[in-house]
Motif scaffolding. Structure first.
Motif, PDB file in Angstrom:
ATOM      1  N   LYS A  33       0.881  -1.095  -0.111  1.00  0.00           N
ATOM      2  CA  LYS A  33      -0.174   0.015   0.208  1.00  0.00           C
ATOM      3  C   LYS A  33       0.802   1.217  -0.097  1.00  0.00           C
ATOM      4  N   VAL A  34       2.120   1.101   0.770  1.00  0.00           N
ATOM      5  CA  VAL A  34       2.893   2.354   0.816  1.00  0.00           C
ATOM      6  C   VAL A  34       3.618   2.668  -0.760  1.00  0.00           C
ATOM      7  N   LEU A  35       3.928   1.394  -1.113  1.00  0.00           N
ATOM      8  CA  LEU A  35       4.449   1.704  -2.285  1.00  0.00           C
ATOM      9  C   LEU A  35       3.379   1.969  -3.664  1.00  0.00           C
ATOM     10  N   ARG A  36       2.177   1.570  -3.494  1.00  0.00           N
ATOM     11  CA  ARG A  36       1.004   2.164  -4.289  1.00  0.00           C
ATOM     12  C   ARG A  36       0.876   3.398  -4.050  1.00  0.00           C
ATOM     13  N   ALA A  37       0.881   4.192  -2.978  1.00  0.00           N
ATOM     14  CA  ALA A  37       0.844   5.354  -2.611  1.00  0.00           C
ATOM     15  C   ALA A  37       1.659   6.057  -3.239  1.00  0.00           C
ATOM     16  N   LEU A  38       3.205   5.528  -3.045  1.00  0.00           N
ATOM     17  CA  LEU A  38       4.214   6.630  -3.739  1.00  0.00           C
ATOM     18  C   LEU A  38       4.080   6.717  -5.196  1.00  0.00           C
ATOM     19  N   TYR A  39       3.849   5.617  -5.710  1.00  0.00           N
ATOM     20  CA  TYR A  39       3.778   5.575  -7.150  1.00  0.00           C
ATOM     21  C   TYR A  39       2.514   6.672  -7.839  1.00  0.00           C
ATOM     22  N   ASN A  40       1.210   6.692  -7.054  1.00  0.00           N
ATOM     23  CA  ASN A  40       0.270   7.568  -7.265  1.00  0.00           C
ATOM     24  C   ASN A  40       0.734   8.914  -7.152  1.00  0.00           C
ATOM     25  N   PHE A  41       1.671   9.203  -6.094  1.00  0.00           N
ATOM     26  CA  PHE A  41       2.150  10.675  -5.959  1.00  0.00           C
ATOM     27  C   PHE A  41       3.312  11.020  -7.193  1.00  0.00           C
ATOM     28  N   ALA A  42       3.705   9.773  -7.472  1.00  0.00           N
ATOM     29  CA  ALA A  42       4.665  10.115  -8.341  1.00  0.00           C
ATOM     30  C   ALA A  42       3.981  10.476  -9.817  1.00  0.00           C
ATOM     31  N   ILE A  43       2.979   9.792 -10.159  1.00  0.00           N
ATOM     32  CA  ILE A  43       2.083  10.306 -11.179  1.00  0.00           C
ATOM     33  C   ILE A  43       1.615  11.549 -11.164  1.00  0.00           C
ATOM     34  N   GLN A  44       1.312  12.015  -9.937  1.00  0.00           N
ATOM     35  CA  GLN A  44       0.717  13.374 -10.062  1.00  0.00           C
ATOM     36  C   GLN A  44       1.904  14.487 -10.099  1.00  0.00           C
ATOM     37  N   CYS A  45       2.987  14.196  -9.696  1.00  0.00           N
ATOM     38  CA  CYS A  45       4.234  14.824 -10.017  1.00  0.00           C
ATOM     39  C   CYS A  45       4.755  14.883 -11.157  1.00  0.00           C
ATOM     40  N   LYS A  46       4.318  13.971 -12.173  1.00  0.00           N
ATOM     41  CA  LYS A  46       4.904  13.728 -13.599  1.00  0.00           C
ATOM     42  C   LYS A  46       6.266  13.126 -13.337  1.00  0.00           C
ATOM     43  N   CYS A  47       6.231  12.042 -12.561  1.00  0.00           N
ATOM     44  CA  CYS A  47       7.579  11.205 -12.429  1.00  0.00           C
ATOM     45  C   CYS A  47       7.167   9.731 -12.754  1.00  0.00           C
ATOM     46  N   ALA A  48       5.990   9.550 -13.106  1.00  0.00           N
ATOM     47  CA  ALA A  48       5.720   8.247 -13.659  1.00  0.00           C
ATOM     48  C   ALA A  48       4.531   8.298 -14.396  1.00  0.00           C
ATOM     49  N   ARG A  49       4.264   7.492 -15.290  1.00  0.00           N
ATOM     50  CA  ARG A  49       3.045   7.269 -16.227  1.00  0.00           C
ATOM     51  C   ARG A  49       2.035   6.415 -15.795  1.00  0.00           C
ATOM     52  N   GLU A  50       2.595   5.187 -15.010  1.00  0.00           N
ATOM     53  CA  GLU A  50       1.738   4.286 -14.531  1.00  0.00           C
ATOM     54  C   GLU A  50       2.077   3.485 -13.234  1.00  0.00           C
ATOM     55  N   ASN A  51       1.126   3.018 -12.783  1.00  0.00           N
ATOM     56  CA  ASN A  51       1.502   2.449 -11.404  1.00  0.00           C
ATOM     57  C   ASN A  51       1.714   0.885 -11.180  1.00  0.00           C
ATOM     58  N   PRO A  52       2.819   0.488 -11.055  1.00  0.00           N
ATOM     59  CA  PRO A  52       3.108  -1.033 -11.339  1.00  0.00           C
ATOM     60  C   PRO A  52       2.281  -1.830 -10.149  1.00  0.00           C
ATOM     61  N   VAL A  53       2.227  -0.971  -8.903  1.00  0.00           N
ATOM     62  CA  VAL A  53       1.878  -1.841  -7.894  1.00  0.00           C
ATOM     63  C   VAL A  53       0.228  -2.047  -7.953  1.00  0.00           C
ATOM     64  N   SER A  54      -0.546  -1.448  -8.832  1.00  0.00           N
ATOM     65  CA  SER A  54      -1.867  -1.510  -8.994  1.00  0.00           C
ATOM     66  C   SER A  54      -2.310  -2.830  -9.858  1.00  0.00           C
ATOM     67  N   LYS A  55      -1.216  -3.192 -10.489  1.00  0.00           N
ATOM     68  CA  LYS A  55      -1.351  -4.637 -11.229  1.00  0.00           C
ATOM     69  C   LYS A  55      -1.136  -5.923 -10.298  1.00  0.00           C
ATOM     70  N   VAL A  56      -0.844  -5.615  -9.135  1.00  0.00           N
ATOM     71  CA  VAL A  56      -0.422  -6.806  -8.369  1.00  0.00           C
ATOM     72  C   VAL A  56      -1.476  -7.158  -7.212  1.00  0.00           C
ATOM     73  N   ASP A  57      -1.630  -8.431  -7.202  1.00  0.00           N
ATOM     74  CA  ASP A  57      -2.773  -8.710  -6.077  1.00  0.00           C
ATOM     75  C   ASP A  57      -2.362  -8.846  -4.818  1.00  0.00           C
ATOM     76  N   PHE A  58      -2.938  -8.263  -3.933  1.00  0.00           N
ATOM     77  CA  PHE A  58      -2.719  -8.336  -2.383  1.00  0.00           C
ATOM     78  C   PHE A  58      -3.039  -9.720  -1.841  1.00  0.00           C
ATOM     79  N   PHE A  59      -2.219 -10.035  -0.494  1.00  0.00           N
ATOM     80  CA  PHE A  59      -2.623 -11.208  -0.252  1.00  0.00           C
ATOM     81  C   PHE A  59      -4.129 -11.179   0.573  1.00  0.00           C
TER      82      PHE A  59
END
Length: 337
Positions: A132-158
């Motif tokens: 969840k922390v990594l997912r939030a980090l990538y969401n922030f990166a997308i907002q900051c235009k430092c990433a185009r997509e969130n790789p964590v969103s494609k991973v199934d949680f336990f």
């Protein structure tokens, strides 16, 4: 589209961006003006297609930027957890020999590999928190235009069975209070208000309105409530009597044996007390669960419980709905036909 024109021996570039006209001086070279025109047209086309260029920092670089943002928006203890969780992923990258991986180079397959490796060391629920922390980090990166997509969103949680909140039965409450060893005011206040630990240890005398019989929970300059919201909790005459017996030598209501504001060691002190009298699985937060659970079991509606507990989302309060098995039946019985 962009266009160029010459005025007074100088070439200019003109284009629309964000709904307004932009004009820039290029110089006296038509060739340079044409190159600038093509570059702007490509950039505008990419933006229109959602291909807007982004920075691509390394994970290590952006981690610091993200933690700086979180530090000003969360509790210190929460910030420490974010720092620890991102550190685990950095250690993982170091272990693979890729400490300088850029955000764009981290794929969902790599996140899945991290998930599988971490499960060998910690519980599934802990891995989920780290994801969840990594997912939030990538969401922030997308907002900051430092990433185009969130790789964590494609991973199934336990998946796991939701653990029901641990709360004290009436007999356990009586046992705890009668053997409180100097912690009675603290324990009684927890049980009568449902305050979070940080809310109780940061409670000041100015937050208590003895006349109106309310405790006000609100952020201060040096401390922030979990949700950032302010709430008022009604207090009983019994609790007022307990609070009035406390020393008022400090701005803070609850002081330790050295006359200082309680720290986070309060957790261990409560745990030791509970173990000494045979109460298992006891934590400070269980006292908050006890307050909420007994409200629900005694028929208080979930919306009111949400307000008293200071939950930002009714979904959190719904974790206690099973304690009022008749609440759905009562709702149906209110139909006028």
């Amino acid at each position: 589209m962009a266009s160029i024109y010459k005025r007074g021996g100088v070439w200019y570039l003109s284009y629309r961006a964000g709904g307004r006209r932009v004009r820039k001086s290029i110089g006296n070279s038509k060739k340079l003006a044409i190159l600038a025109q093509k570059e702007v047209e490509v950039r505008l086309a990419k933006k229109k297609l959602g291909w807007e260029e982004v920075r691509d920092p390394t994970f290590l670089e952006f981690k610091e930027e993200y933690l700086g943002y979180r530090k000003g928006n969360v509790q210190p203890t929460t910030y420490v957890r974010y720092k620890q969780n991102t550190r685990h992923f950095v250690d993982f990258l170091n272990g693979r020999g890729s400490p300088s991986s850029k955000l764009s180079q981290i794929s969902f397959q790599l996140i899945e590999e991290y998930k599988q490796e971490r499960r060998k060391a910690v519980k599934h629920s802990t891995v989920n928190v780290e994801l969840k922390v990594l997912r939030a980090l990538y969401n922030f990166a997308i907002q900051c235009k430092c990433a185009r997509e969130n790789p964590v969103s494609k991973v199934d949680f336990f998946r796991g069975v939701e653990k029901k909140p641990r709360f004290l039965q009436k007999e356990e409450i009586e046992n705890l209070l009668s053997n409180s060893n100097g912690l009675y005011p603290v324990l009684y206040t927890f049980l009568k208000t449902g305050l979070r630990k940080s809310e109780l240890i940061n409670l000041r005398w100015e937050d208590i309105d003895f006349e109106r019989k309310y405790i006000r929970v609100e952020s201060k300059e040096d401390w922030r409530t979990k949700t950032g919201n302010t709430r008022e909790i009604p207090i009983t005459d019994d609790l007022i009597g307990v609070l009035n017996k406390l020393s008022k030598t400090s701005d803070y209501v609850f002081l330790n044996s050295k006359g200082r504001k309680y720290g986070f060691h309060l957790t261990e002190r409560v745990k030791r007390l509970a173990r000494s009298i045979g109460i298992s699985d006891m934590t400070v937060h269980a006292l908050r669960h006890t307050f909420i659970s007994h409200l629900v079991m005694n028929g208080v509606d979930l919306v009111s419980v949400k307000e008293l507990a200071g939950h930002s989302d009714i979904k959190t309060t719904m974790r206690y709905a099973h304690l009022a098995p008749g609440h759905l039946r009562k709702s149906i019985d209110k139909l006028p036909y």
